[in-house]
Write an enzyme that holds these catalytic residues in place. Structure first.
Site, mmCIF file in Angstrom:
data_model
loop_
_atom_site.group_PDB
_atom_site.id
_atom_site.type_symbol
_atom_site.label_atom_id
_atom_site.label_comp_id
_atom_site.label_asym_id
_atom_site.label_seq_id
_atom_site.Cartn_x
_atom_site.Cartn_y
_atom_site.Cartn_z
ATOM 1 C CD GLU A 66 -2.870 -1.069 2.399
ATOM 2 O OE1 GLU A 66 -2.422 -1.679 3.383
ATOM 3 O OE2 GLU A 66 -3.954 -0.460 2.411
ATOM 4 C CD GLU B 112 -3.610 -6.163 3.846
ATOM 5 O OE1 GLU B 112 -3.679 -6.931 2.847
ATOM 6 O OE2 GLU B 112 -2.841 -5.196 3.899
#
Ligand code: NAD
Length: 703
Positions: A106, A126
């Site tokens: 990210e 995640e």
């Protein structure tokens, strides 16, 4: 200019930010402080025309610091940090290598250009932790590659390689050779061709990638891939809901929702198992200075199902292994099965022919005990007979070199009884692999009262190259896993005798989250295996004439499971699909009538409760008796070895999710119905309910 973890310097017109936070460059609080300082310094340096961010060591940022998840939310800080890099007025290039995961990936999306060394892998894992990318991932990734592709990547949670990342559009170039030099060359060509900043946040999401139909399709696949779970659906909801929002508002919404996701039972359970698996090697009562012995070679006695799988584990780890059996035929059969196992790995593209050759060359067959004389560890995996195992350990005692670890793979025998026939009980230990031994990640390590700290440490350390998750236990019948299985399977068998079909029982357990219903497991493992164990150890079981009698009814009719094409289900040759079989139902019904069991109707809820409550109740006994070091070790045994849903955290974590009082009262409810023989709540459970304490609180105060 420097910082203990983040250094920055100017190389000509390029500000180079280098991170060194071993072992895997986790984005810890200290890294964030350093990255903030670096970006502030870069902003105030008017001569900077481009920025390069890279990491030293084995990998680029491997992700956020999961240890921080239980503390105050950090999303706002991540958001701010990433924004500051994104907003720099000059091109920002992230140069990556190793395994770029989660928050690390990210962060790179906030850069203007992304490049990577060959061999780099990228993933957003995640959802496997019950959360979703919450550091800008749900906002930047859809802008970069479209909402559909972004969510497919988030839902898959699987890594892609450089070619995959280039094709997906999250990577701009592959940089062969030394990364820093290659990145500086890449930047210089960017500058020469007049390329400026290129911010993901300025892009808009392609509307064709974000239609209601696409979101519906993604939701359907999320429900299928992650039943009983919400994180994947939550990721879709965040992307869809924030579509009309500005980038800034989208980020704020993502943060708000990420903080909701983090505290769900699903996330707490998955993060619990994640840490529990890293905790099992810690043994509080081992002296700190005890070092494990080096294991450079191994021996295996018995070239059967387990011995063969264990030998493969060593060969895969690059450790030479000598496998011994009694006859040339047995040995050759064993070696040929190992060869076939490797063939199927080659066929599935897991390894190359060359890998197979290298690994098979590490496995040597033998018929002479003397050939095991130089092995650092010897694992016995012959038939389950105390006499036979004692005979073998007497021989090993004579030929093994001093300090060799002598392990047994017994499932049911008392390891102290095996150890006592040797002159070196301190070196004798249990290494309980699960079948298939080369596949199943769990390794129960069992110490007797005489096993030395060194032998324990050596065995726990050895688990790492063997790619096993070790859990240390003390000797008891069934150790941790199979002892807990006893009550769980007892109920499943009793329930089919009460008239539920095998399919109803297995489906209820699978819908609840078990990887495979227990009756289907018996069919796979062999119905005879359980019957033989129960017959050989009849004195250890409660005096209940209905005990494990479903197995017996099938066994006596020659229905041994998949290997005979018939067990609880019927199977077609070469096919593991379960078919309902009226013949099995009739046999079970006849056995029930003979045993005087009255048929009853079962709800799925009752099936799950009876099986799972019995399982957890035994876990409390194992914990209180000190068979397991900690509750979370029990969770690991069941999550890694028995297909217990990780998103329920393992049996002991699940006990807390159910509520100890609810669990306790549920057990009493079944005691009222079925009597106290199997349904006495464990003393520790009774105590915790009485005191209103949790398992964790009890563990903290236990002396
Ligand atoms: P198996 O029958 O497949 O293999 C046993 C092997 O030992 C055979 O090749 C046999 O020839 C050999 N053997 C017998 N006597 C020997 C001797 N004196 N010296 C050398 N070799 C000898 O059995 P298995 O399923 O591999 O089980 C082995 C052990 O592992 C048992 O103790 C069993 O309880 C345990 N175990 C089995 C499983 C499983 O699922 N099969 C799981 C965990 C533990």
């Amino acid at each position: 200019m420097s910082h203990p973890i983040v250094r920055w310097e100017r190389v000509g017109e390029v500000a180079v930010v280098t991170v060194a936070n071993p072992p895997v460059n986790t984005i810890t609080a200290a890294v964030r402080v350093g990255m903030f300082d670096a970006v502030a310094a870069i902003r105030s340096d008017a001569a900077v025309r481009a920025v390069l961010v890279l990491c030293e060591g084995s990998t680029f940022f491997s992700g956020a610091d999961i240890g921080e998840f239980s503390g105050p939310p950090k999303e706002a800080e991540y958001r701010d940090l990433f924004r500051q890099y994104e907003q720099l007025p000059v091109p920002v290039v992230f140069a990556m290598h190793g395994t770029v995961l989660g928050g690390g990936l990210e962060f790179s999306l906030a850069g203007h250009y992304r490049i990577a060394s060959p061999g780099t892998r990228f993933a957003l894992p995640e959802v496997t932790l019950g959360i979703f990318p919450g550091a800008g991932g749900t906002q930047r990734l859809p802008r970069l590659i479209g909402a559909d592709k972004a969510l497919e990547f988030i839902l898959s949670a699987r890594p892609v390689d450089v070619a995959g990342a280039l094709a997906m559009g999250i990577l701009d170039a592959e940089i062969p050779g030394e990364l820093r030099a290659g990145a500086l060359a890449y930047i210089s060509s960017l500058l020469q061709s007049g390329k400026g900043p290129r911010r993901t946040c300025d892009r808009s999401i392609d509307p064709a990638s974000a239609t209601p139909e696409i979101f519906e399709r993604l939701r359907a696949s999320a429900r299928k891939q992650y039943p009983n779970r919400n994180a994947a659906l939550h990721a879709i909801e965040v992307v869809e809901h924030s579509l009309p929002m500005s980038f800034e508002d989208g980020l704020l919404y993502e943060t708000e929702q990420a903080n909701v996701a983090k505290v769900t039972d699903e996330a707490r359970a998955l993060i619990h198992v994640f840490f529990a698996e890293r905790e099992t090697r810690k043994v509080p009562d081992l002296p700190r200075d005890v070092a494990g012995r080096k294991v450079a070679s191994a021996g295996v006695v018995g070239a059967g199902t387990m011995g063969g799988g264990i030998a493969i584990c060593f060969a895969n780890a690059g450790i030479p292994v000598t496998v011994l059996d009694t006859t040339r035929e047995a040995l050759e059969r064993g070696l040929s099965v190992m060869g076939k196992t490797y063939d199927s790995m080659v066929k599935r593209g897991r390894i190359t022919e060359a890998d197979k050759a290298t690994r098979m060359a590490l496995i040597t067959g033998s018929l002479a005990y003397e050939d095991l004389g130089q092995a650092d560890v010897i694992i016995e995996a012959v038939f389950e007979s105390l006499d036979l195992k004692q005979q073998i350990f007497r021989k090993l005692d004579v030929i093994a070199k001093p300090g060799a670890v002598l392990a047994t793979n017994t499932s049911t025998l008392d390891i102290a009884e095996i150890a006592k026939v040797t002159q070196r009980p301190q070196d004798v230990i249990g290494m309980h692999f699960f079948s298939p031994a080369n596949v199943m990640p769990l390794l129960e390590v069992i110490r007797t009262d005489h096993t030395s700290a060194e032998a324990v440490r050596t065995t726990l350390d050895l688990a790492k190259p063997l790619r096993k998750t070790p859990v240390l236990a003390r000797v008891c019948y069934g150790f941790i896993g199979n002892r807990m299985m006893e009550g769980y399977a007892r109920e499943a068998q009793r329930i089919v005798l009460e008239g539920a079909t095998p399919r109803q029982v297995d489906t209820a357990l699978e819908t609840w989250g078990m990887a495979m219903g227990i009756l289907a497991v018996f069919d796979m493992a062999g119905v005879d295996v359980g019957v033989n164990v129960h017959r050989a150890n009849a004195d250890r079981y409660p005096p209940d004439p209905t005990y494990y009698q479903a197995d017996v009814a099938l066994y006596e009719a020659g229905r041994l499971g998949q290997k005979t094409g018939k067990g609880y289900y019927r199977y077609l040759p070469g096919d593991r699909t379960r078919h309902d079989d009226p013949e099995a139902l009739a046999l079970l019904k006849a056995a029930a009538t003979r045993l005087g069991i009255t048929p009853i109707e079962h709800t799925d809820e009752e099936i799950v409760e009876r099986c799972v409550y019995a399982l957890i109740n035994e876990g409390f006994r194992i914990l209180e008796e000190g068979i397991a070091i900690r509750a979370s070790d029990i969770d690991v045994v069941w999550a890694a070895g028995y297909g217990f849903p990780r998103y329920r955290g393992g049996p002991m974590f699940c006990a807390e999710l159910i509520g100890l009082k609810t669990l306790h009262d549920g057990i009493l409810k079944y005691r009222d119905r079925f009597g106290p023989m199997h349904w006495e709540p464990a003393p520790l459970l009774v105590q915790l309910v009485r005191e209103g304490r949790s398992i964790a609180q009890w563990e903290q105060t236990r002396s």
